[in-house]
Write a protein that holds these residues in place. Structure first.
Motif, PDB file in Angstrom:
ATOM      1  N   LEU A 138       0.830  -1.202   0.000  1.00  0.00           N
ATOM      2  CA  LEU A 138       0.000   0.000   0.000  1.00  0.00           C
ATOM      3  C   LEU A 138       0.868   1.257   0.000  1.00  0.00           C
ATOM      4  O   LEU A 138       0.604   2.206  -0.746  1.00  0.00           O
ATOM      5  CB  LEU A 138      -0.919  -0.011   1.217  1.00  0.00           C
ATOM      6  CG  LEU A 138      -1.811   1.225   1.407  1.00  0.00           C
ATOM      7  CD1 LEU A 138      -2.854   1.307   0.295  1.00  0.00           C
ATOM      8  CD2 LEU A 138      -2.490   1.201   2.774  1.00  0.00           C
ATOM      9  N   CYS A 276      -8.169  -3.619   4.012  1.00  0.00           N
ATOM     10  CA  CYS A 276      -7.378  -3.673   2.783  1.00  0.00           C
ATOM     11  C   CYS A 276      -7.175  -5.099   2.259  1.00  0.00           C
ATOM     12  O   CYS A 276      -6.972  -6.037   3.036  1.00  0.00           O
ATOM     13  CB  CYS A 276      -6.022  -3.019   3.041  1.00  0.00           C
ATOM     14  SG  CYS A 276      -5.168  -2.472   1.568  1.00  0.00           S
ATOM     15  N   THR A 308     -10.422  -0.840   0.981  1.00  0.00           N
ATOM     16  CA  THR A 308      -9.324  -0.305   0.184  1.00  0.00           C
ATOM     17  C   THR A 308      -8.643  -1.448  -0.561  1.00  0.00           C
ATOM     18  O   THR A 308      -8.583  -2.578  -0.069  1.00  0.00           O
ATOM     19  CB  THR A 308      -8.288   0.407   1.082  1.00  0.00           C
ATOM     20  OG1 THR A 308      -8.966   1.321   1.955  1.00  0.00           O
ATOM     21  CG2 THR A 308      -7.267   1.170   0.261  1.00  0.00           C
ATOM     22  N   ALA A 310      -4.958  -2.308  -2.258  1.00  0.00           N
ATOM     23  CA  ALA A 310      -3.580  -1.811  -2.264  1.00  0.00           C
ATOM     24  C   ALA A 310      -3.059  -1.581  -3.676  1.00  0.00           C
ATOM     25  O   ALA A 310      -2.346  -0.612  -3.930  1.00  0.00           O
ATOM     26  CB  ALA A 310      -2.669  -2.797  -1.526  1.00  0.00           C
ATOM     27  N   LEU A 313      -5.364   1.526  -5.006  1.00  0.00           N
ATOM     28  CA  LEU A 313      -5.712   2.581  -4.038  1.00  0.00           C
ATOM     29  C   LEU A 313      -7.208   2.902  -4.049  1.00  0.00           C
ATOM     30  O   LEU A 313      -7.620   3.956  -3.553  1.00  0.00           O
ATOM     31  CB  LEU A 313      -4.916   3.865  -4.284  1.00  0.00           C
ATOM     32  CG  LEU A 313      -3.393   3.746  -4.174  1.00  0.00           C
ATOM     33  CD1 LEU A 313      -2.732   5.113  -4.330  1.00  0.00           C
ATOM     34  CD2 LEU A 313      -2.981   3.112  -2.854  1.00  0.00           C
TER      35      LEU A 313
END
Length: 333
Positions: A138, A276, A308, A310, A313
């Motif tokens: 990330l 994420c 989210t 990675a 984004l």
């Protein structure tokens, strides 16, 4: 007659379940009969449980009670009808956006003026297993994706033993700084990923504590991390939301509590949780489920969880926008 009435009600609920929640609200505004019909708690419980897994964000004001997942309809009600319709409107992203847009306009103006008079850009500490366990980095993506987030430079405000962090620019306007905290060295993190093992987290040390007759998991942060916690304006926790991995959410919560300890700074600093995954296509644990697994309802400061990715984004800017708004509001108080 009672059986026939019950059958008619079941048929009506089945028909209404094919409508969207938005259509139901419009239908309820047409007459007193339909207003009563569309407020049926069993119908809205169906919608709530159906749609929760698809929601990409949730926050401290909108997280629905965990009991709706674990108890039967009759147990949840406990002789008093639970307002599933209100819970749905409060929790769904569309409902939260409409509440946000209905706030007085002077709030936005105040935040804008505050950003003009604030000389030091807000600084946030970012940590969590999602920084280290995912196949895609990330942080690396944030540093190399100017079309999403522009790197504004490396400031000179050093934190002893940690560094100065990296400054970013949001929407070509407000600058903010992120200090990234890793649990161990890059070599140890890479080895742990290759071996699919869990590296020993060197940011925290465990202390013995007892709650009742049981040993409780309690952590404190090391001296360098303590200095970071004392000066930042908020926190970003990157959770690993990949469904195929094992997660120790109790330990994760203990780490979060150690970082946001009120003894280390103002107790109302906001916490952004990035739920994420590495890349699009990886099966993820739904956002609301991760929030309950981490027991974020136990926290006393504002928090938001945002899905989210990675590699792209996706979702990151939504979380950053919320974090900057909260940080600006706190500094204006």
């Amino acid at each position: 007659i009672a059986a026939l009435n019950g059958f008619q009600i079941d048929v009506q609920l089945n028909i209404l379940s094919f409508l969207s929640p938005q259509d139901l609200c419009r239908l309820g505004s047409t007459s007193c009969y339909w207003r009563a019909a569309v407020q049926d708690p069993l119908l809205w419980r169906y919608f709530l449980l159906r749609d929760l897994p698809s929601w990409t964000s949730i926050d401290w004001k909108s997280l629905p009670d965990e009991e709706i997942f674990n108890k039967a309809f009759s147990e949840v009600n406990d002789n008093a009808l639970y307002d599933y319709m209100a819970a749905y409107k409060r929790s769904c992203p569309q409902g939260r956006r409409s509440l946000k847009s209905s706030r007085p306009r002077y709030g936005t103006v105040t935040s804008f003026l505050q950003s003009l008079v604030t000389q030091a850009e807000p600084r946030f500490a970012m940590f969590g297993p999602g920084l280290e366990q995912l196949d895609n980095s990330l942080v690396q993506k944030m540093m190399t994706c100017p079309e999403v987030l522009l790197v504004a430079g490396l400031p000179q405000r050093q934190i002893h033993g940690i560094g100065s962090g990296v400054s970013f620019q949001f929407n070509n306007n407000q600058k903010f700084n992120i200090v990234t905290l890793y649990s161990t060295t890059s070599v140890e993190r890479r080895r742990a990923r290759e071996e699919q093992a869990v590296a020993v987290n060197k940011m925290f040390y465990q202390e013995n504590s007892t709650v009742g007759n049981q040993q409780a998991m309690h952590y404190s942060v090391i001296a360098q991390v303590r200095k970071v916690c004392e000066v930042v304006d908020g926190f970003i926790y990157v959770a690993n939301a990949e469904a195929h991995r094992e997660h120790d959410r109790q330990e994760e919560l203990a780490h979060i509590l150690a970082m946001i300890d009120p003894a280390l700074g103002p107790p109302n600093r906001p916490l952004l949780v990035l739920s994420c995954v590495s890349h699009v296509g990886v099966e993820r644990i739904p956002c609301v489920y991760v929030a309950h697994q981490l027991q974020l309802n136990l926290l006393h400061q504002p928090w938001m969880m945002q899905d989210t990715v990675a590699a792209t984004l996706d979702g990151l800017l939504n979380g950053i926008e919320w974090l900057l708004e909260e940080a600006n509001c706190k500094s204006a108080q």
